[in-house]
Design a protein around this motif. Structure first.
Motif, PDB file in Angstrom:
ATOM      1  N   ASP A 294     -27.627  99.997  31.462  1.00 21.93           N
ATOM      2  CA  ASP A 294     -27.214 101.377  31.767  1.00 21.93           C
ATOM      3  C   ASP A 294     -28.207 102.382  31.197  1.00 21.93           C
ATOM      4  OD1 ASP A 294     -24.915 100.378  32.972  1.00 21.93           O
ATOM      5  OD2 ASP A 294     -23.795 100.419  31.081  1.00 21.93           O
ATOM      6  N   VAL A 295     -28.718 102.089  30.018  1.00 20.98           N
ATOM      7  CA  VAL A 295     -29.702 102.983  29.397  1.00 20.98           C
ATOM      8  C   VAL A 295     -30.978 103.020  30.213  1.00 20.98           C
ATOM      9  CG1 VAL A 295     -31.229 103.253  27.394  1.00 20.98           C
ATOM     10  CG2 VAL A 295     -28.781 102.817  27.052  1.00 20.98           C
ATOM     11  N   VAL A 296     -31.451 101.866  30.621  1.00 23.68           N
ATOM     12  CA  VAL A 296     -32.693 101.806  31.406  1.00 23.68           C
ATOM     13  C   VAL A 296     -32.540 102.543  32.728  1.00 23.68           C
ATOM     14  CG1 VAL A 296     -34.275 100.258  32.635  1.00 23.68           C
ATOM     15  CG2 VAL A 296     -33.483  99.666  30.326  1.00 23.68           C
ATOM     16  N   ARG A 297     -31.388 102.395  33.401  1.00 22.46           N
ATOM     17  CA  ARG A 297     -31.161 103.081  34.687  1.00 22.46           C
ATOM     18  C   ARG A 297     -31.165 104.600  34.524  1.00 22.46           C
ATOM     19  NH1 ARG A 297     -27.762  98.568  35.991  1.00 22.46           N
ATOM     20  NH2 ARG A 297     -25.974  99.557  34.962  1.00 22.46           N
ATOM     21  N   ALA A 298     -30.795 105.074  33.354  1.00 26.69           N
ATOM     22  CA  ALA A 298     -30.719 106.529  33.139  1.00 26.69           C
ATOM     23  C   ALA A 298     -32.077 107.160  32.870  1.00 26.69           C
ATOM     24  CB  ALA A 298     -29.781 106.818  31.955  1.00 26.69           C
ATOM     25  N   LEU A 299     -33.114 106.335  32.675  1.00 17.95           N
ATOM     26  CA  LEU A 299     -34.403 106.858  32.236  1.00 17.95           C
ATOM     27  C   LEU A 299     -35.479 106.806  33.319  1.00 17.95           C
ATOM     28  CD1 LEU A 299     -34.421 105.124  28.729  1.00 17.95           C
ATOM     29  CD2 LEU A 299     -34.216 107.585  29.154  1.00 17.95           C
ATOM     30  N   ASP A 300     -36.247 107.860  33.380  1.00 20.76           N
ATOM     31  CA  ASP A 300     -37.416 107.926  34.255  1.00 20.76           C
ATOM     32  C   ASP A 300     -38.512 108.670  33.489  1.00 20.76           C
ATOM     33  OD1 ASP A 300     -39.216 107.887  36.318  1.00 20.76           O
ATOM     34  OD2 ASP A 300     -38.234 109.482  37.485  1.00 20.76           O
ATOM     35  N   VAL A 301     -39.123 107.944  32.532  1.00 22.10           N
ATOM     36  CA  VAL A 301     -40.131 108.532  31.661  1.00 22.10           C
ATOM     37  C   VAL A 301     -41.336 107.594  31.576  1.00 22.10           C
ATOM     38  CG1 VAL A 301     -38.542 109.891  30.230  1.00 22.10           C
ATOM     39  CG2 VAL A 301     -38.959 107.496  29.670  1.00 22.10           C
ATOM     40  N   PRO A 302     -42.516 108.122  31.287  1.00 16.69           N
ATOM     41  CA  PRO A 302     -43.711 107.265  31.198  1.00 16.69           C
ATOM     42  C   PRO A 302     -43.728 106.436  29.919  1.00 16.69           C
ATOM     43  CG  PRO A 302     -44.250 109.526  30.603  1.00 16.69           C
ATOM     44  CD  PRO A 302     -42.832 109.557  31.109  1.00 16.69           C
ATOM     45  N   GLY A 303     -44.377 105.266  29.980  1.00 18.32           N
ATOM     46  CA  GLY A 303     -44.582 104.420  28.802  1.00 18.32           C
ATOM     47  C   GLY A 303     -43.310 103.935  28.161  1.00 18.32           C
ATOM     48  N   LEU A 304     -42.325 103.593  28.964  1.00 17.23           N
ATOM     49  CA  LEU A 304     -40.999 103.242  28.433  1.00 17.23           C
ATOM     50  C   LEU A 304     -40.970 101.827  27.839  1.00 17.23           C
ATOM     51  CD1 LEU A 304     -37.952 103.888  28.146  1.00 17.23           C
ATOM     52  CD2 LEU A 304     -37.647 102.907  30.436  1.00 17.23           C
ATOM     53  N   THR A 305     -40.453 101.714  26.631  1.00 16.57           N
ATOM     54  CA  THR A 305     -40.106 100.420  26.035  1.00 16.57           C
ATOM     55  C   THR A 305     -38.707 100.546  25.444  1.00 16.57           C
ATOM     56  OG1 THR A 305     -41.067 100.950  23.870  1.00 16.57           O
ATOM     57  CG2 THR A 305     -42.506  99.860  25.457  1.00 16.57           C
ATOM     58  N   VAL A 306     -37.907  99.518  25.620  1.00 19.05           N
ATOM     59  CA  VAL A 306     -36.517  99.531  25.165  1.00 19.05           C
ATOM     60  C   VAL A 306     -36.252  98.260  24.362  1.00 19.05           C
ATOM     61  CG1 VAL A 306     -34.095  99.658  25.849  1.00 19.05           C
ATOM     62  CG2 VAL A 306     -35.832 100.834  27.202  1.00 19.05           C
ATOM     63  N   SER A 307     -35.615  98.393  23.217  1.00 19.50           N
ATOM     64  CA  SER A 307     -35.298  97.234  22.384  1.00 19.50           C
ATOM     65  C   SER A 307     -33.914  97.388  21.776  1.00 19.50           C
ATOM     66  CB  SER A 307     -36.337  97.059  21.274  1.00 19.50           C
ATOM     67  OG  SER A 307     -36.384  98.214  20.454  1.00 19.50           O
ATOM     68  N   VAL A 308     -33.361  96.276  21.344  1.00 18.36           N
ATOM     69  CA  VAL A 308     -32.044  96.258  20.699  1.00 18.36           C
ATOM     70  C   VAL A 308     -32.235  95.990  19.218  1.00 18.36           C
ATOM     71  CG1 VAL A 308     -29.877  94.983  20.493  1.00 18.36           C
ATOM     72  CG2 VAL A 308     -30.781  95.549  22.756  1.00 18.36           C
ATOM     73  N   ARG A 309     -31.569  96.768  18.381  1.00 17.74           N
ATOM     74  CA  ARG A 309     -31.632  96.579  16.934  1.00 17.74           C
ATOM     75  C   ARG A 309     -30.212  96.414  16.386  1.00 17.74           C
ATOM     76  NH1 ARG A 309     -36.473  99.354  15.560  1.00 17.74           N
ATOM     77  NH2 ARG A 309     -37.909  98.927  17.298  1.00 17.74           N
ATOM     78  N   HIS A 310     -30.076  95.441  15.521  1.00 13.28           N
ATOM     79  CA  HIS A 310     -28.812  95.248  14.809  1.00 13.28           C
ATOM     80  C   HIS A 310     -29.031  95.542  13.324  1.00 13.28           C
ATOM     81  CE1 HIS A 310     -26.485  93.634  18.124  1.00 13.28           C
ATOM     82  NE2 HIS A 310     -27.528  92.882  18.465  1.00 13.28           N
ATOM     83  N   PRO A 311     -27.974  95.845  12.583  1.00 11.98           N
ATOM     84  CA  PRO A 311     -28.130  96.162  11.155  1.00 11.98           C
ATOM     85  C   PRO A 311     -28.794  95.017  10.399  1.00 11.98           C
ATOM     86  CG  PRO A 311     -25.923  96.718  11.892  1.00 11.98           C
ATOM     87  CD  PRO A 311     -26.565  95.952  13.011  1.00 11.98           C
ATOM     88  N   SER A 312     -29.627  95.367   9.453  1.00 13.38           N
ATOM     89  CA  SER A 312     -30.264  94.396   8.567  1.00 13.38           C
ATOM     90  C   SER A 312     -29.696  94.562   7.169  1.00 13.38           C
ATOM     91  CB  SER A 312     -31.774  94.628   8.540  1.00 13.38           C
ATOM     92  OG  SER A 312     -32.064  95.897   7.959  1.00 13.38           O
TER      93      SER A 312
END
Length: 329
Positions: A294-312
């Protein structure tokens, strides 16, 4: 690894030989108070560990870790409360408690001029082990830690990692059920650190040795079954790494792009609540893997990278520090 190991005698409980279930905790600390003059270093600490568990003590300098370790090791006496090692009270039966535990100090305590084997013989004599028993145990420990081919080598010729292995082997020579380690990988390189943790988890899994260690490395806390975070002499968090991390509402999707401001605007337009963080735009949610599409579908920006982070564990530690700064109980 051979089955006849240090934990077999470490419980010091005859019920273990009869097959009856042993319920005596390896460590049982109740209401412990340690003072130095007007300063209270440990303030009402409760910690308990069954046999065969690894426990980490985590906290900044001055948190009370060393003072707690001092009482557990019988090197110092508590001002209040009780501390038992496999049922032996450290005040009433310090000798029995001491025989149930092995110690590995932060500072190196081997005689550098002696060989690996002679260092172990010295420890065996210190604990009054019979010669035949000591010889058998030394051979077992050297084999267990991959040191047999170095038995006659002077300690001063060993790397830091190998010297630490000798210290752990020495601590287990008299068959203790509990191993106490103060900053066990301090000064070691990453490879040697990894080897130490492989040894300790193997001791727990194959021999049932109980381990308690102090550390300031966040990643090393995750080797433990139980983590105890101390602050100003008190236990402020306690639990497994998974439990401590799940207590934080900080799982997130992190978006990095060539235009973070535009990305944030697009996410808000799609109904998300983006936050600016040092490594990008973050969308906090309980199930980031389920929302990433859903996050990726909402975005239209250059140089996009998306990652998931969980608490450390670092996040947990920082959250505790922040709470203490603002005075949250």
């Amino acid at each position: 690894m051979r089955a006849a190991g240090p934990a077999a005698a470490g419980t010091a409980d005859p019920r273990a030989r009869s097959g009856e279930e042993v319920r005596t905790p390896a460590i049982d600390v109740r209401g412990l108070v340690v003072r130095y003059g007007r300063v209270t270093a440990v303030d009402g600490v409760d910690i308990s560990s069954p046999p065969g568990r690894i426990t980490a003590l985590l906290g900044p300098n001055g948190a009370g870790k060393s003072s707690l370790m001092g009482v557990l090791s019988t090197a110092s006496r508590p001002d209040a409360g009780s501390v038992r090692i496999f049922g032996h009270d450290v005040r009433q039966a310090p000798t029995a408690a001491r025989r149930s535990l092995g110690l590995v100090f932060q500072e190196r305590t081997l005689d550098k001029e002696l060989s690996v084997e002679r260092n172990l013989w010295f420890h065996a004599r210190l604990f009054g082990m019979r010669r035949a028993d000591a010889r058998e145990r030394i051979t077992l420990m050297l084999d267990l830690f991959g040191l047999a081919d170095r038995r006659r080598q002077p300690v001063e010729e060993l790397s830091g990692g190998l010297a630490r292995r000798v210290e752990i082997a020495r601590a287990l020579l008299h068959r203790p059920g509990l191993l106490l380690l103060d900053e066990p990988t301090n000064g070691l390189d990453p490879s040697a650190r990894g080897a130490v943790w492989a040894d300790l988890t193997r001791l727990r899994d194959e021999l049932g040795v109980t381990v308690l260690y102090s550390t300031h490395y966040m990643d090393e806390a995750e080797y433990a079954d139980e983590i105890v975070i101390m602050h100003q002499g008190r236990v402020v968090r306690q639990g497994s790494a998974a439990r401590l991390k799940s207590s934080l509402d900080s799982s997130r999707i992190v978006v990095a792009s060539g235009d973070d401001r535009l990305a944030a605007d697009q996410l808000r337009a799609a109904g998300f609540h983006p936050l600016t963080e040092p490594d990008g735009i973050a969308v906090h949610c309980a199930d980031p893997e389920g929302r990433i599409a859903d996050v990726v579908r909402a975005l239209d920006v250059p140089g996009l990278t998306v990652s998931v982070r969980h608490p450390s564990m670092n996040d947990v530690y920082l959250a505790v520090a922040q709470e203490k700064r603002v005075g949250t109980p």
